[in-house]
Scaffold this motif. Structure first.
Motif, mmCIF file in Angstrom:
data_model
loop_
_atom_site.group_PDB
_atom_site.id
_atom_site.type_symbol
_atom_site.label_atom_id
_atom_site.label_comp_id
_atom_site.label_asym_id
_atom_site.label_seq_id
_atom_site.Cartn_x
_atom_site.Cartn_y
_atom_site.Cartn_z
ATOM 1 N N GLU A 193 0.809 -1.223 0.000
ATOM 2 C CA GLU A 193 0.000 0.000 0.000
ATOM 3 C C GLU A 193 0.838 1.267 0.000
ATOM 4 O OE1 GLU A 193 -3.946 -0.727 2.452
ATOM 5 O OE2 GLU A 193 -2.251 -1.707 3.464
ATOM 6 N N LEU A 194 2.156 1.122 -0.047
ATOM 7 C CA LEU A 194 3.021 2.292 -0.120
ATOM 8 C C LEU A 194 2.800 3.038 -1.439
ATOM 9 C CD1 LEU A 194 6.324 0.750 1.265
ATOM 10 C CD2 LEU A 194 4.939 2.509 2.382
ATOM 11 N N PRO A 195 3.031 4.361 -1.473
ATOM 12 C CA PRO A 195 3.542 5.214 -0.395
ATOM 13 C C PRO A 195 2.485 5.566 0.648
ATOM 14 C CG PRO A 195 3.108 6.515 -2.347
ATOM 15 C CD PRO A 195 2.872 5.090 -2.740
ATOM 16 N N VAL A 196 2.969 5.834 1.858
ATOM 17 C CA VAL A 196 2.105 6.212 2.985
ATOM 18 C C VAL A 196 2.584 7.554 3.524
ATOM 19 C CG1 VAL A 196 1.479 5.662 5.367
ATOM 20 C CG2 VAL A 196 1.463 3.864 3.627
ATOM 21 N N VAL A 197 1.639 8.453 3.742
ATOM 22 C CA VAL A 197 1.928 9.753 4.349
ATOM 23 C C VAL A 197 1.482 9.708 5.802
ATOM 24 C CG1 VAL A 197 1.337 12.205 4.388
ATOM 25 C CG2 VAL A 197 1.788 11.065 2.214
ATOM 26 N N ILE A 198 2.376 10.089 6.714
ATOM 27 C CA ILE A 198 2.043 10.191 8.132
ATOM 28 C C ILE A 198 2.077 11.672 8.493
ATOM 29 C CG2 ILE A 198 2.619 9.513 10.490
ATOM 30 C CD1 ILE A 198 4.065 7.101 9.365
ATOM 31 N N TYR A 199 0.916 12.218 8.831
ATOM 32 C CA TYR A 199 0.832 13.633 9.160
ATOM 33 C C TYR A 199 1.388 13.891 10.562
ATOM 34 C CZ TYR A 199 -2.254 13.847 5.115
ATOM 35 O OH TYR A 199 -2.769 13.751 3.856
ATOM 36 N N ARG A 200 1.545 15.144 10.866
ATOM 37 C CA ARG A 200 2.146 15.519 12.148
ATOM 38 C C ARG A 200 1.315 15.044 13.336
ATOM 39 N NH1 ARG A 200 4.730 21.462 13.384
ATOM 40 N NH2 ARG A 200 5.792 20.911 15.327
ATOM 41 N N ASP A 201 -0.009 14.960 13.163
ATOM 42 C CA ASP A 201 -0.863 14.513 14.248
ATOM 43 C C ASP A 201 -0.917 12.994 14.392
ATOM 44 O OD1 ASP A 201 -2.310 13.779 12.044
ATOM 45 O OD2 ASP A 201 -4.022 15.086 12.437
ATOM 46 N N GLY A 202 -0.147 12.273 13.595
ATOM 47 C CA GLY A 202 -0.101 10.822 13.677
ATOM 48 C C GLY A 202 -1.018 10.113 12.703
ATOM 49 N N GLN A 203 -1.930 10.833 12.058
ATOM 50 C CA GLN A 203 -2.821 10.203 11.085
ATOM 51 C C GLN A 203 -2.025 9.730 9.872
ATOM 52 O OE1 GLN A 203 -5.858 12.829 9.564
ATOM 53 N NE2 GLN A 203 -6.506 11.401 7.992
ATOM 54 N N ALA A 204 -2.311 8.516 9.432
ATOM 55 C CA ALA A 204 -1.601 7.940 8.289
ATOM 56 C C ALA A 204 -2.578 7.668 7.153
ATOM 57 C CB ALA A 204 -0.900 6.650 8.699
ATOM 58 N N VAL A 205 -2.147 7.950 5.923
ATOM 59 C CA VAL A 205 -2.976 7.744 4.733
ATOM 60 C C VAL A 205 -2.127 7.043 3.681
ATOM 61 C CG1 VAL A 205 -4.397 8.822 2.957
ATOM 62 C CG2 VAL A 205 -4.290 9.833 5.241
ATOM 63 N N ALA A 206 -2.663 5.974 3.108
ATOM 64 C CA ALA A 206 -1.950 5.243 2.069
ATOM 65 C C ALA A 206 -2.334 5.773 0.693
ATOM 66 C CB ALA A 206 -2.269 3.748 2.156
ATOM 67 N N GLN A 207 -1.336 6.001 -0.145
ATOM 68 C CA GLN A 207 -1.514 6.450 -1.521
ATOM 69 C C GLN A 207 -2.526 7.598 -1.635
ATOM 70 O OE1 GLN A 207 -2.393 3.063 -4.014
ATOM 71 N NE2 GLN A 207 -0.644 1.902 -3.283
ATOM 72 N N PRO A 208 -2.297 8.691 -0.913
ATOM 73 C CA PRO A 208 -3.270 9.790 -0.945
ATOM 74 C C PRO A 208 -3.303 10.478 -2.300
ATOM 75 C CG PRO A 208 -1.279 10.484 0.174
ATOM 76 C CD PRO A 208 -1.127 9.019 -0.091
ATOM 77 N N GLU A 209 -4.480 10.926 -2.703
ATOM 78 C CA GLU A 209 -4.605 11.746 -3.905
ATOM 79 C C GLU A 209 -4.127 13.157 -3.596
ATOM 80 O OE1 GLU A 209 -5.410 10.733 -6.862
ATOM 81 O OE2 GLU A 209 -5.829 8.664 -6.220
ATOM 82 N N ARG A 210 -3.736 13.885 -4.627
ATOM 83 C CA ARG A 210 -3.219 15.238 -4.411
ATOM 84 C C ARG A 210 -4.241 16.133 -3.731
ATOM 85 N NH1 ARG A 210 -1.199 18.033 -9.536
ATOM 86 N NH2 ARG A 210 -3.262 17.397 -10.226
ATOM 87 N N GLN A 211 -5.531 16.009 -4.131
ATOM 88 C CA GLN A 211 -6.559 16.856 -3.541
ATOM 89 C C GLN A 211 -6.726 16.562 -2.051
ATOM 90 O OE1 GLN A 211 -6.766 15.380 -6.464
ATOM 91 N NE2 GLN A 211 -6.977 17.128 -7.861
ATOM 92 N N GLU A 212 -6.661 15.286 -1.694
ATOM 93 C CA GLU A 212 -6.773 14.911 -0.287
ATOM 94 C C GLU A 212 -5.602 15.474 0.519
ATOM 95 O OE1 GLU A 212 -6.918 10.830 2.452
ATOM 96 O OE2 GLU A 212 -6.645 10.711 0.276
ATOM 97 N N LEU A 213 -4.411 15.355 -0.034
ATOM 98 C CA LEU A 213 -3.224 15.887 0.620
ATOM 99 C C LEU A 213 -3.314 17.404 0.742
ATOM 100 C CD1 LEU A 213 -0.527 14.886 1.762
ATOM 101 C CD2 LEU A 213 0.462 15.150 -0.512
ATOM 102 N N ALA A 214 -3.803 18.058 -0.288
ATOM 103 C CA ALA A 214 -3.922 19.516 -0.278
ATOM 104 C C ALA A 214 -4.892 19.980 0.798
ATOM 105 C CB ALA A 214 -4.388 20.008 -1.649
ATOM 106 N N ARG A 215 -6.014 19.273 0.941
ATOM 107 C CA ARG A 215 -6.982 19.659 1.984
ATOM 108 C C ARG A 215 -6.362 19.550 3.368
ATOM 109 N NH1 ARG A 215 -10.625 16.947 -1.448
ATOM 110 N NH2 ARG A 215 -10.347 15.005 -0.288
ATOM 111 N N HIS A 216 -5.611 18.485 3.616
ATOM 112 C CA HIS A 216 -5.001 18.314 4.931
ATOM 113 C C HIS A 216 -3.952 19.398 5.190
ATOM 114 C CE1 HIS A 216 -4.294 15.620 8.423
ATOM 115 N NE2 HIS A 216 -3.134 16.251 8.432
ATOM 116 N N LEU A 217 -3.301 19.863 4.129
ATOM 117 C CA LEU A 217 -2.280 20.892 4.277
ATOM 118 C C LEU A 217 -2.870 22.293 4.328
ATOM 119 C CD1 LEU A 217 0.349 19.461 1.771
ATOM 120 C CD2 LEU A 217 0.401 19.322 4.266
#
Length: 551
Positions: A193-217
């Motif tokens: 399921e890599l790549p996996v993004v682990i946000y600063r708050d500990g939440q982890a997301v596998a293979q995030p879409e750019r829009q999903e990543l942008a919303r979190h940022l």
């Protein structure tokens, strides 16, 4: 930065309260205290702390606890936090077990209960242990983490996206970094399921879409207003300049970018001929400054979002976005710029993102440390990339079809390249093939009139030719044969203009064949491929927007 933790474990509530009280009294200024009331809970807590990459300085655990004894807790602590100090709390009758545990669990110390007064029997030992821990402690990275495979196109796309928005992140290669494997296990995701993004708050997301990543940022995902005075499509130098001037002059301004801000200039490792910066600056630095400036002045920046079509209704411009939403504007400035053409040779498409890159020199340079790399292209972007890569790679080969760089590259860059010992220019040469199974391993090149040669290569960076990003608008606005938007007086020389232009006036200097639709930057026919000229055109476009809105 988070304070380090002291974990205290005891199943007796009164004893645990006493331990916590004594610890808080002496160490609360520099440490966080975490009391836990059982062995199983302590093991779960240790796993959770490791998953969140919390700094653990000291563990104190009572020996006699049901289900899980103190030695088991400290053994697990050593596995997860090898640098943390471990202290066993024991009664006098258990000293033999404690001594054995020093060897088996490699304890740092054991303390007899009770320890009254703590100033003599408790604090001195813990102070020494914590001082020893602090001497070697290096704070862990607590920002966004990206776990993946070095030669995965998905991983490369995420790295490029984060770098483009100047988001600080820690890259961990799953195949090379033990920490990556530990973190992945803590997230519950698998290697598939890599790549996996682990946000600063500990939440982890596998293979995030750019829009999903942008919303979190925190990037703007939807327009906030029903009608804008001007919408700018494309956040390269021209678009950012238009956003700055539009917002500063009181226009309701929206800037839409489909990928990352900065355009081709944003990926430049060093721009040394931009006015006002005698020592030069990187494209990402220039982009960040302009982005911040536009936002401070009141412009809205929506990204990543793509405009797919434009329609004119009663003079208003209706832009349809890739998510189906629509934005209305009184005027539009097109600053989409250009994109690199793809190089056609066997193996290139298959290894794209896995050693073959279009641009992206800054993103992937560190992966090429002490390895040979190739740069294809003879323009300034290629030269800047080669100079940047020369600080990492063992050797940088610049492949060009012509005999020299003089026709397409600035003189200062040519001088720098010729003075860099690990840079070699291959004239009259082209790439014939990219070789490798899962990632690039070698590049085959051929010079005119010679046999092809296979070179080992870790990466191939391509900066050849450009094409305008005008496919979605070319059926509405007039373009030249190469797809660049026609504006101003250039429209008058085109035979199609008489049928397309219905206004009694001539078009403004940067106006397209659609009234109120302007173009600036590299996507405009006749534009100069320079950062300064793009910034100038973006600024000028707002002047003509004002004239159009005042008609």
């Amino acid at each position: 930065m988070k304070k380090p933790l002291i974990l205290a474990v005891d199943d007796d509530p009164q004893v645990l309260a006493a331990i916590t009280r004594d610890l808080r009294q002496e160490f609360r200024q520099h440490y966080r205290l975490l009391p836990v009331g059982s062995g199983p809970e302590a093991l779960a807590t240790l796993d959770a702390l490791r998953a969140r990459a919390e700094p653990l300085a000291l563990v104190l655990a009572d020996q006699r606890m049901p289900e899980v004894e103190g030695v088991e807790v400290l053994t697990r602590a050593r596995e997860l936090f090898p640098e943390a100090k471990r202290v066993l709390l024991t009664a006098y009758a258990d000293t033999t077990a404690a001594i054995r545990a020093i060897n088996s669990a490699q304890l740092d110390y054991y303390l007899l209960k009770p320890w009254d007064p703590p100033e003599q029997l408790f604090y001195p030992t813990l102070r020494d242990l914590l001082a020893s821990w602090q001497a070697t402690y290096r704070p862990a990275y607590d920002g966004l983490r990206l776990l993946g495979y070095q030669w995965s196109p998905r991983s490369h796309a995420l790295k490029d996206f984060l770098s483009g928005y100047l988001v600080g992140y820690q890259w961990l290669d799953f195949e090379q970094d033990a920490e990556a494997r530990t973190l992945l296990a803590a997230t519950g995701f698998s290697a598939q399921e890599l790549p996996v993004v682990i946000y600063r708050d500990g939440q982890a997301v596998a293979q995030p879409e750019r829009q999903e990543l942008a919303r979190h940022l925190g990037l703007l995902a939807a327009a906030r207003q029903e009608l804008y005075d001007v919408v700018i499509v494309g956040a390269g130098p021209a678009g950012l300049a238009a956003a700055v001037y539009g917002a500063s002059e009181g226009l309701r301004t929206l800037l839409i970018e489909r990928q990352t801000p900065g355009g081709q200039a944003g990926s430049s490792s060093r721009i040394e001929n931009y006015l006002g910066f005698p020592t030069g600056l990187s494209g990402s630095e220039l982009t960040h400054r302009a982005w911040t400036q536009a936002t401070r002045l009141g412009a809205e920046l929506m990204a990543p979002q793509e405009v797919t079509s434009l329609a004119v209704q009663d003079g208003y411009k209706l832009l349809t976005l890739s998510d189906g939403s629509q934005v209305r504007a009184r005027a539009v400035v097109l600053t989409m710029g250009v994109s690199y053409r793809t190089l056609q040779a066997p193996g290139l498409a298959r290894l794209s993102g896995a050693g073959v890159y279009y641009g992206a020199a800054r993103t992937e340079a560190r992966s090429c440390r002490a390895q040979p790399v190739f740069v294809v292209g003879g323009g300034n972007s290629a030269g800047q990339a080669a100079m940047y890569l020369s600080g990492f790679a063992s050797r940088v080969y610049i492949v060009i079809r012509g005999g020299s760089l003089a026709a397409s590259m600035s003189a200062y860059l040519i001088e720098q390249l010729t003075q860099t010992p690990n840079v070699e220019i291959l004239p009259y040469t082209q790439v014939c093939e990219a070789c490798g199974e899962s990632s690039l391993e070698a590049v085959v090149v051929q010079a005119e009139g010679q046999e092809s040669v296979c070179y080992p290569a870790r990466a191939l960076f391509i900066f050849i030719g450009t094409r305008p990003s005008t496919e979605w608008i070319s059926s509405l606005a007039l373009c030249d044969p190469k797809g660049f938007l026609l504006t101003g007086r250039e429209l008058l020389a085109d035979s199609r203009f008489a049928q397309a232009w219905l206004e009694p006036r001539e078009p403004h200097l940067l106006e397209t064949s659609i009234p109120g639709l302007f173009a600036a930057g590299d996507g405009r026919s006749g534009a100069m491929a320079r950062v300064a000229s793009a910034v100038g055109e973006g600024s000028m476009a707002i002047k003509f927007v004002h004239q159009y809105l005042g008609e």
